[in-house]
Design an enzyme around this catalytic site. Structure first.
Site, mmCIF file in Angstrom:
data_model
loop_
_atom_site.group_PDB
_atom_site.id
_atom_site.type_symbol
_atom_site.label_atom_id
_atom_site.label_comp_id
_atom_site.label_asym_id
_atom_site.label_seq_id
_atom_site.Cartn_x
_atom_site.Cartn_y
_atom_site.Cartn_z
ATOM 1 N N ARG A 50 64.466 65.441 63.648
ATOM 2 C CA ARG A 50 64.840 66.020 62.619
ATOM 3 C C ARG A 50 63.673 65.948 61.567
ATOM 4 O O ARG A 50 63.049 65.021 61.162
ATOM 5 C CB ARG A 50 65.562 64.654 61.885
ATOM 6 C CG ARG A 50 67.024 64.463 62.637
ATOM 7 C CD ARG A 50 67.689 63.116 61.991
ATOM 8 N NE ARG A 50 68.726 62.645 63.054
ATOM 9 C CZ ARG A 50 68.698 61.524 63.608
ATOM 10 N NH1 ARG A 50 67.924 60.562 63.301
ATOM 11 N NH2 ARG A 50 70.052 61.081 64.257
ATOM 12 N N ASP A 90 61.257 66.799 58.381
ATOM 13 C CA ASP A 90 61.058 66.519 57.132
ATOM 14 C C ASP A 90 61.183 67.669 56.031
ATOM 15 O O ASP A 90 60.792 68.823 56.479
ATOM 16 C CB ASP A 90 60.199 65.597 56.505
ATOM 17 C CG ASP A 90 60.562 64.045 56.878
ATOM 18 O OD1 ASP A 90 61.528 63.675 57.217
ATOM 19 O OD2 ASP A 90 59.505 63.549 57.081
ATOM 20 N N TYR A 95 53.457 67.919 68.421
ATOM 21 C CA TYR A 95 53.113 68.787 67.018
ATOM 22 C C TYR A 95 51.824 69.159 66.669
ATOM 23 O O TYR A 95 51.044 68.717 67.520
ATOM 24 C CB TYR A 95 53.525 67.590 65.865
ATOM 25 C CG TYR A 95 55.093 66.902 65.848
ATOM 26 C CD1 TYR A 95 55.752 67.615 64.665
ATOM 27 C CD2 TYR A 95 55.549 66.107 66.396
ATOM 28 C CE1 TYR A 95 57.119 67.308 64.536
ATOM 29 C CE2 TYR A 95 56.965 65.652 66.071
ATOM 30 C CZ TYR A 95 57.601 66.355 65.342
ATOM 31 O OH TYR A 95 59.096 65.912 64.936
ATOM 32 N N ARG A 137 52.351 62.483 60.559
ATOM 33 C CA ARG A 137 51.837 62.456 59.405
ATOM 34 C C ARG A 137 50.783 61.437 58.803
ATOM 35 O O ARG A 137 49.810 61.446 58.232
ATOM 36 C CB ARG A 137 52.656 62.915 58.403
ATOM 37 C CG ARG A 137 53.358 64.228 58.370
ATOM 38 C CD ARG A 137 54.578 64.412 57.583
ATOM 39 N NE ARG A 137 54.318 64.201 56.187
ATOM 40 C CZ ARG A 137 55.195 63.854 55.232
ATOM 41 N NH1 ARG A 137 56.473 63.966 55.486
ATOM 42 N NH2 ARG A 137 54.979 63.747 53.963
#
Lengths: 244, 244
Positions: free
Chosen positions: B50, B52, B110, B197
């Site tokens: 999911r 952001d 990522y 992040r």
């Protein structure tokens, strides 16, 4: 009254081109609105080139006169504070009051990007011509070279232009393949209306085998827009810099 | 009832994240609306991750069940025809009916991009963290390596997460400098909420000299979000691929 020259970078995706128009959202109007917000005065700006809808710039040049007390070399910072994020002024300086960004330009360079892969297109759809069809790159590189020199470029000019002479000198017209990109660099003493995009479109037609490398000279000589290839879409085009 | 698996690429700029929410424009809602348009049925989709608001994907994975007669391997083309341009399905295939894109994922990767130059930012503001401050890259490269291995990553998890275990194994955490970009690649068997992040933000704090390379281990051991650095902004993050 001082005259200020500025270098402007913009993402043209959300604008109907540079030049002010009625009922349209343009780069010129946006910068003039920002100048009004900053100084309280309506200040008309003049640009080196009137880029079309969707065309980008890394080195557009604008100039305007002002009585505002902001120091010339800090003016760009003040203006950025009231401009949207997709228009950024890179620097500002005072110039002679007779400076004209369009008439005094002696050379301009445009770059044009084609993105040739399928994956990643989502991110580049507004910043390159996403075109993954098979193209003969060697022929395209040779075709580019045919444009260099002084020629009448009437075959590479869209209608709607008000210029009277179609002679221009292309100093550099080159194509490089860089990873998934094809990058055109075209440097000339001036560009006719849509000239860069029609040159790119014609070179792509060479890559497709629709036009032969050796036909480029005849297309130039024809002085007829119908002799040339298609007009490449706007989102791949960048005004890179202007020389004075 | 067939189950279809699809690889999805999206520009997250204009979405409030992947997951369906009331009164928000999300990737999930947009794909489910497209499926409804295509098949006439309300088809819920499940995703591998999911992402952001503002986060992008080159390799998100979704799955759903359908009775529609469209061939599995052509389904992506049909769906693309009714999806907006900033969401593209890269391929589709039929999978076992018990396939679950999130629970069965064994690894995810990522990437995170920082753009370090001032000029050109206009084009990258939605696709990278535009950050031109001076950073000690060598220290950042060393800091990244400290994250590799099996650790409790509670210090790197934002509140609001519903998971019960914070142990994850990071197989690769590396930083490369490529021209004007800093590119992070983080590959793990799973990611906590905002983990990628917060790792990037903490490594940037190392580059700034705010956190020392040797402190990373203590920050991990602290199991306290306040011990780690800032959360890097979303627009630099890309879900690259999911392994099953």
């Amino acid at each position: 009254m001082r005259k200020i020259k500025m270098i402007v970078e913009y993402d043209g995706s959300n604008y109907h081109g540079f030049q002010s128009q009625k009922n349209a959202h343009t780069i010129q109007d946006t910068i003039e609105n920002a100048l009004y917000k900053l100084t309280g005065h309506k200040i008309p700006i003049i640009s080196a080139g009137r880029t079309d809808r969707g065309v980008h710039a890394l080195g557009q040049v604008i100039a305007f006169e002002t009585e505002a007390k902001i120091p010339s070399d800090k003016f760009y910072l003040a203006l950025n504070s009231v401009l949207p994020e997709d228009i950024r002024i890179l620097n500002s300086k005072e110039v002679e009051t007779d400076f004209h960004p369009r008439f005094q330009a002696i050379k301009k360079q445009y770059s044009y990007y084609i993105y040739t892969k399928d994956s990643g297109k989502t991110f580049l759809r507004k910043f390159a011509w996403c075109n993954s069809e098979p193209l003969n790159i060697d022929d395209m590189i040779k075709a580019c070279k045919q444009f260099e020199g002084r020629h009448n470029f009437l075959s590479f000019c869209s209608s709607g232009s008000s210029v009277k002479t179609f002679e221009r000198t292309i100093e550099v017209c080159q194509l490089q393949q860089k990873n998934a990109y094809l990058k055109f660099d075209i440097k000339a003493n001036g560009f006719l209306y849509n000239m860069a995009r029609i040159i790119v479109g014609t070179v792509v037609d060479v890559g497709r085998g629709k036009i032969k490398v050796n036909d480029i000279n005849d297309i130039i000589k024809a002085r007829d827009r119908n002799a040339a290839g298609s007009t490449a879409p706007p989102q791949g085009l960048y005004l890179m810099y202007v020389e004075y």
